[in-house]
Each structure stands twice: as structure tokens, then as C-alpha cells.
Scaffold this motif. Structure first.
Motif, short mmCIF file in Angstrom:
data_model
loop_
_atom_site.label_atom_id
_atom_site.label_comp_id
_atom_site.label_asym_id
_atom_site.label_seq_id
_atom_site.Cartn_x
_atom_site.Cartn_y
_atom_site.Cartn_z
N ARG A 117 -23.09 0.13 18.77
CA ARG A 117 -23.65 -0.01 17.44
C ARG A 117 -22.85 -0.71 16.31
NH1 ARG A 117 -28.08 1.26 14.21
NH2 ARG A 117 -27.41 2.52 12.39
N ALA A 118 -21.66 -0.60 16.31
CA ALA A 118 -20.55 -1.38 15.71
C ALA A 118 -20.89 -3.00 16.03
CB ALA A 118 -19.26 -1.00 15.70
N ALA A 119 -20.97 -3.26 16.80
CA ALA A 119 -21.31 -4.72 17.29
C ALA A 119 -22.64 -4.94 16.71
CB ALA A 119 -21.22 -4.84 18.55
N TRP A 120 -23.69 -4.16 16.77
CA TRP A 120 -25.06 -4.48 16.29
C TRP A 120 -24.79 -4.76 14.61
CZ3 TRP A 120 -28.21 -2.43 12.47
CH2 TRP A 120 -29.27 -2.68 12.40
N LEU A 121 -23.85 -3.81 14.02
CA LEU A 121 -23.79 -3.83 12.62
C LEU A 121 -23.01 -5.18 11.99
CD1 LEU A 121 -23.01 -0.02 11.80
CD2 LEU A 121 -25.20 -1.31 10.95
N MET A 122 -21.98 -5.56 12.96
CA MET A 122 -21.13 -6.60 12.76
C MET A 122 -22.33 -7.86 12.80
SD MET A 122 -17.64 -5.60 14.81
CE MET A 122 -16.64 -6.95 14.48
N GLU A 123 -22.97 -7.91 13.75
CA GLU A 123 -23.97 -9.08 13.97
C GLU A 123 -24.80 -8.97 12.46
OE1 GLU A 123 -24.33 -11.65 15.94
OE2 GLU A 123 -23.29 -10.69 17.88
N ALA A 124 -25.55 -7.89 12.27
CA ALA A 124 -26.17 -7.85 10.94
C ALA A 124 -25.43 -8.69 9.88
CB ALA A 124 -26.54 -6.32 10.87
N ARG B 33 -18.23 -18.70 17.24
CA ARG B 33 -18.04 -17.12 16.87
C ARG B 33 -16.79 -16.65 17.47
NH1 ARG B 33 -23.00 -14.75 17.97
NH2 ARG B 33 -22.16 -12.83 18.33
N ILE B 34 -16.33 -15.49 17.02
CA ILE B 34 -15.44 -14.80 17.81
C ILE B 34 -15.93 -13.69 18.42
CG2 ILE B 34 -13.12 -13.58 17.38
CD1 ILE B 34 -12.94 -15.06 14.72
N ASP B 35 -16.42 -13.80 19.67
CA ASP B 35 -17.01 -12.84 20.40
C ASP B 35 -16.12 -11.88 21.06
OD1 ASP B 35 -16.39 -14.66 22.36
OD2 ASP B 35 -18.35 -15.03 23.12
N LEU B 36 -15.01 -11.95 21.22
CA LEU B 36 -14.29 -11.25 21.90
C LEU B 36 -14.07 -9.84 21.21
CD1 LEU B 36 -12.15 -10.80 24.17
CD2 LEU B 36 -10.42 -11.68 22.54
N VAL B 37 -14.09 -9.76 20.02
CA VAL B 37 -14.20 -8.44 19.21
C VAL B 37 -15.33 -7.86 19.51
CG1 VAL B 37 -14.34 -7.48 16.86
CG2 VAL B 37 -12.67 -9.47 17.28
N LEU B 38 -16.52 -8.49 19.73
CA LEU B 38 -17.74 -7.70 19.79
C LEU B 38 -17.77 -6.77 21.46
CD1 LEU B 38 -20.38 -10.00 18.71
CD2 LEU B 38 -19.45 -8.10 17.64
N THR B 39 -16.88 -7.20 22.18
CA THR B 39 -16.78 -6.48 23.43
C THR B 39 -15.78 -5.33 23.40
OG1 THR B 39 -14.50 -7.89 24.28
CG2 THR B 39 -16.74 -8.66 24.85
N ARG C 165 -26.07 -8.31 21.07
CA ARG C 165 -27.13 -9.13 21.30
C ARG C 165 -26.79 -9.86 22.78
NH1 ARG C 165 -26.85 -11.92 15.69
NH2 ARG C 165 -28.86 -11.68 14.99
N VAL C 166 -27.68 -10.09 23.57
CA VAL C 166 -27.46 -10.67 24.98
C VAL C 166 -26.35 -11.87 24.66
CG1 VAL C 166 -28.39 -11.85 26.91
CG2 VAL C 166 -29.69 -10.00 25.55
N GLU C 167 -26.60 -12.92 23.83
CA GLU C 167 -25.82 -14.02 23.83
C GLU C 167 -24.62 -13.79 23.00
OE1 GLU C 167 -28.06 -14.36 19.88
OE2 GLU C 167 -28.47 -13.67 21.78
N ALA C 168 -24.47 -12.38 22.68
CA ALA C 168 -23.07 -12.26 21.84
C ALA C 168 -21.69 -12.19 22.18
CB ALA C 168 -23.50 -10.33 21.25
#
Length: 171
Positions: A85-92, A74-80, A164-167
């Protein structure tokens, strides 16, 4: 739904244990082959081929388990860098897309396996066996991935609307 998800998690844990034992067997095989080649000048001609197949099986056995643990690619750097809320939508979106792609790959895996069996295709290297034996685990793996993506989405919907915690493994 939570009991079903827990049972599914246990199945994935068992597959990860099977992958670990497969890796152990591969290490023993390669070590024995090297020792035999150095001591007797003869080894197992099929050892490299079996190791290749073992790596393939290990990958298929552990992919759904790693996804469940949030350790899949996964590319988790973007989520930081985006709001929670946007991170949650991206995860969904990632869960929905991942499930859809896994179902498509499962469908094509089933089709390839059936076609290979019907054609009587065989794999010819040091070992000779029906090609569908190699193809059959693919649709099973993608079915497990699709199920895990569905469980991930369900957990995401029921949980808080943030990362997510593991995101993320950074920051």
C-alpha cells in the motif's frame, strides 16, 4: 481513456523506432568518418557535432517511451522494502510530482525556445543554425512526459492498490 492511452503508446513506440534509426544513422556516420580519416586523412568535420545532437534527440525521443515501460530512471529498491500500500502511494505521488515537474519544464522550454527565436540566437560550431532548433524538441518531450505521467496515474488509480508490476527490478 484506454483507447487514447493505447494510441499514445503507439506514438511513443513510433518515436522509439525513430530514435533507433537515429542511432543507426549516427553509427554509420561515425564509422564512415573514421574510415575516411584513416584512408584519406580527411573526414567529416561536423560528424562529432552531429553525433552530439543525435544523442540529445535520441534521449528526448525515448524518455517518454521508457517511462511508459517502467524503465525510466527510478529508485525501485525502496519499493521492495515498504508495504504494498505504501509503495502504491509512493507511485501515485511520483506520478503527480513527475507530471507537475514535466509541465514546469515544458513551460520553461517553450519560453526558452520563443526567446531564442525572437533574439535570433544562433549556434556556432562546425555547423551554424538557429539555436531554437535545438531547444524546440525539449518542450515537446516534456509535454509527452507529462501526458504519460497522467496516463500512468490513471492506470494506477484504476488498478489494484499494490506495487506496479514494472515497479521493481530487484527482489
Amino acid at each position: 481513456m484506454s483507447k487514447l492511452s493505447t494510441a499514445f503508446g503507439r506514438l511513443l513506440d513510433a518515436l522509439a523506432v525513430a530514435a533507433a534509426f537515429t542511432l543507426l544513422a549516427m553509427v554509420v556516420l561515425v564509422t564512415a568518418d573514421i574510415v575516411l580519416r584513416n584512408v584519406t586523412r580527411m573526414g567529416f568535420t561536423w560528424a562529432n557535432e552531429v553525433s552530439e545532437y543525435a544523442l540529445y534527440v535520441i534521449t528526448l525521443l525515448t524518455a517518454p517511451w521508457l517511462l511508459r515501460r517502467g524503465q525510466h530512471v527510478r529508485i525501485d529498491l525502496v519499493l521492495t522494502f515498504v508495504p504494498a500500500r505504501a509503495a502504491w502511494l509512493m507511485e501515485a505521488a511520483a506520478d503527480i510530482l513527475g507530471c507537475a515537474v514535466s509541465l514546469v519544464m515544458m513551460r520553461y522550454g517553450v519560453r526558452m525556445t520563443i526567446d531564442s527565436a525572437m533574439l535570433g540566437s544562433i549556434t556556432i560550431k562546425n555547423l551554424v543554425f538557429p539555436e531554437w532548433w535545438l531547444l524546440a524538441p525539449l518542450p515537446l518531450c516534456f509535454a509527452l512526459l507529462a501526458i504519460e505521467f497522467a496516463f500512468r496515474f490513471e492506470r494506477l488509480i484504476r488498478g489494484p492498490r499494490n506495487r506496479r508490476v514494472e515497479a521493481t527490478s530487484v527482489g
